[in-house]
Design a protein around this motif. Structure first.
Motif, short mmCIF file in Angstrom:
data_model
loop_
_atom_site.label_atom_id
_atom_site.label_comp_id
_atom_site.label_asym_id
_atom_site.label_seq_id
_atom_site.Cartn_x
_atom_site.Cartn_y
_atom_site.Cartn_z
N ARG A 32 0.83 -1.21 0.00
CA ARG A 32 0.00 0.00 0.00
C ARG A 32 0.86 1.26 0.00
N VAL A 33 1.95 1.24 0.76
CA VAL A 33 2.84 2.40 0.79
C VAL A 33 3.40 2.68 -0.61
N ARG A 34 3.86 1.63 -1.26
CA ARG A 34 4.41 1.80 -2.61
C ARG A 34 3.33 2.19 -3.61
N ALA A 35 2.12 1.65 -3.43
CA ALA A 35 1.02 1.99 -4.32
C ALA A 35 0.65 3.46 -4.19
N LEU A 36 0.54 3.95 -2.97
CA LEU A 36 0.19 5.35 -2.77
C LEU A 36 1.24 6.29 -3.34
N ALA A 37 2.52 5.91 -3.18
CA ALA A 37 3.60 6.72 -3.74
C ALA A 37 3.50 6.77 -5.27
N ALA A 38 3.18 5.63 -5.88
CA ALA A 38 3.06 5.59 -7.34
C ALA A 38 1.86 6.39 -7.81
N LEU A 39 0.75 6.30 -7.11
CA LEU A 39 -0.43 7.08 -7.47
C LEU A 39 -0.15 8.57 -7.35
N ARG A 73 2.73 9.98 -7.86
CA ARG A 73 3.61 10.36 -8.98
C ARG A 73 2.83 10.59 -10.27
N VAL A 74 1.74 9.85 -10.46
CA VAL A 74 0.98 10.02 -11.71
C VAL A 74 -0.21 10.94 -11.52
N GLY A 75 -0.32 11.55 -10.35
CA GLY A 75 -1.31 12.59 -10.14
C GLY A 75 -2.72 12.14 -9.82
N VAL A 76 -2.88 10.92 -9.28
CA VAL A 76 -4.23 10.45 -8.96
C VAL A 76 -4.29 9.88 -7.53
N ALA A 77 -3.47 10.39 -6.64
CA ALA A 77 -3.47 9.90 -5.26
C ALA A 77 -4.82 10.13 -4.59
N ASP A 78 -5.56 11.14 -5.03
CA ASP A 78 -6.86 11.42 -4.44
C ASP A 78 -7.90 10.37 -4.77
N LEU A 79 -7.58 9.46 -5.69
CA LEU A 79 -8.52 8.40 -6.08
C LEU A 79 -8.27 7.10 -5.34
N ALA A 96 4.73 1.17 -9.53
CA ALA A 96 4.93 0.67 -8.17
C ALA A 96 5.86 -0.54 -8.15
N ALA A 97 5.80 -1.36 -9.19
CA ALA A 97 6.63 -2.56 -9.25
C ALA A 97 8.04 -2.27 -9.77
N ARG A 98 8.26 -1.09 -10.34
CA ARG A 98 9.56 -0.65 -10.85
C ARG A 98 10.18 -1.70 -11.78
N PRO A 99 9.50 -2.05 -12.87
CA PRO A 99 10.04 -3.05 -13.79
C PRO A 99 11.18 -2.50 -14.64
N ARG A 100 11.86 -3.39 -15.32
CA ARG A 100 12.91 -2.99 -16.26
C ARG A 100 12.33 -2.64 -17.63
N LEU A 101 11.20 -3.24 -17.96
CA LEU A 101 10.60 -3.08 -19.28
C LEU A 101 9.11 -2.84 -19.12
N VAL A 102 8.60 -1.80 -19.79
CA VAL A 102 7.17 -1.49 -19.78
C VAL A 102 6.65 -1.67 -21.21
N LEU A 103 5.60 -2.47 -21.33
CA LEU A 103 4.94 -2.73 -22.61
C LEU A 103 3.53 -2.16 -22.53
#
Length: 232
Positions: free
Chosen positions: A123-130, A132-138, A161-168
């Motif tokens: 949850r901590v990592r999820a909230l931080a990611a939200l 960063r993309v400007g939707v933490a209020d959701l 949130a998962a910090r992958p090496r590759l995004v598809l």
């Protein structure tokens, strides 16, 4: 493109069905994606773009050739390699991919929980990611209570949130209006820059393709030569 390849397709193809009813979605394809790549796979609907990305993600198995992820060969055993690949590759789908019964924060952190992270840490990592993309209020809303553009931002946050090496990203703007789609691409590009991931986007929209450094073209299941004559 520099450094070790994150994924390599070696004559990789995908055929559905057998005999006269067989449909070749992707013909034998040779390409690779490196750590600093920003690639748009361009082509009309039905050209094989999505299938190619699914092969790169390991979501589908090639029926000819092979797809190789050189960086995860050190994992001990097939299950460990599958888990390593799942955590190192993030996928943003065109279709709605949020679970209706989970709120936005739970959806964002779900891959982390499935990978063994504690619910609190996820949850901590999820909230931080939200954030960063400007939707933490959701964070506490359910998917049915947010817009399509917001849902795609959440999908990007889930990857971040998962910090992958590759995004598809498979047609990430395909169901959005032009303005909302542009904002989603802004968020996606900023996210991969932040985490240092490679990015491959399938799209039929030239305005999306022109925002990535490299453009590949698919037609009738074939990955074509670059305009300069080079190969992927």
């Amino acid at each position: 493109m520099t450094g070790r390849a994150l994924v390599t397709c070696r004559d990789a193809g995908r055929t559905y069905g057998r005999g006269p009813a067989a449909v070749v979605a992707v013909h034998g394809t040779n390409c690779r994606v490196h750590a600093d790549d920003r690639i748009a796979v361009m082509g009309p609907s039905g050209s094989g773009k999505s299938t190619l990305l699914h092969l790169m993600a390991g979501l589908e198995q090639p029926t000819t050739g092979e797809v190789v992820w050189p960086w995860h060969t050190d994992a001990a055993g097939p299950r460990a390699r599958v888990r390593a690949r799942a955590m190192a590759i993030g996928v943003v789908f065109q279709s709605p991919s949020l679970i209706a019964t989970l709120d936005v924060a739970e959806n964002t952190g779900l891959p982390l929980v499935l990978a063994g992270e504690s619910a609190d840490r996820a949850r901590v990592r999820a909230l931080a990611a939200l954030e960063r993309v400007g939707v933490a209020d959701l964070a506490d809303r359910l998917p049915d209570d947010i817009s399509g553009g917001q849902a795609q931002r959440v999908a990007v946050a889930r990857v971040l949130a998962a910090r992958p090496r590759l995004v598809l990203a498979d047609e990430p703007t395909g169901r959005l209006d032009r303005t909302t789609g542009r904002h989603v691409v802004d968020v996606l590009l900023a996210a991969v820059d932040e985490i240092g991931a490679a990015l491959v986007v399938s799209t039929h929209d030239p305005s999306v393709g022109e925002r990535l450094r490299t453009r590949w073209t698919m037609r009738d299941g074939r990955l074509l030569l670059h305009p300069d004559g080079g190969t992927p």
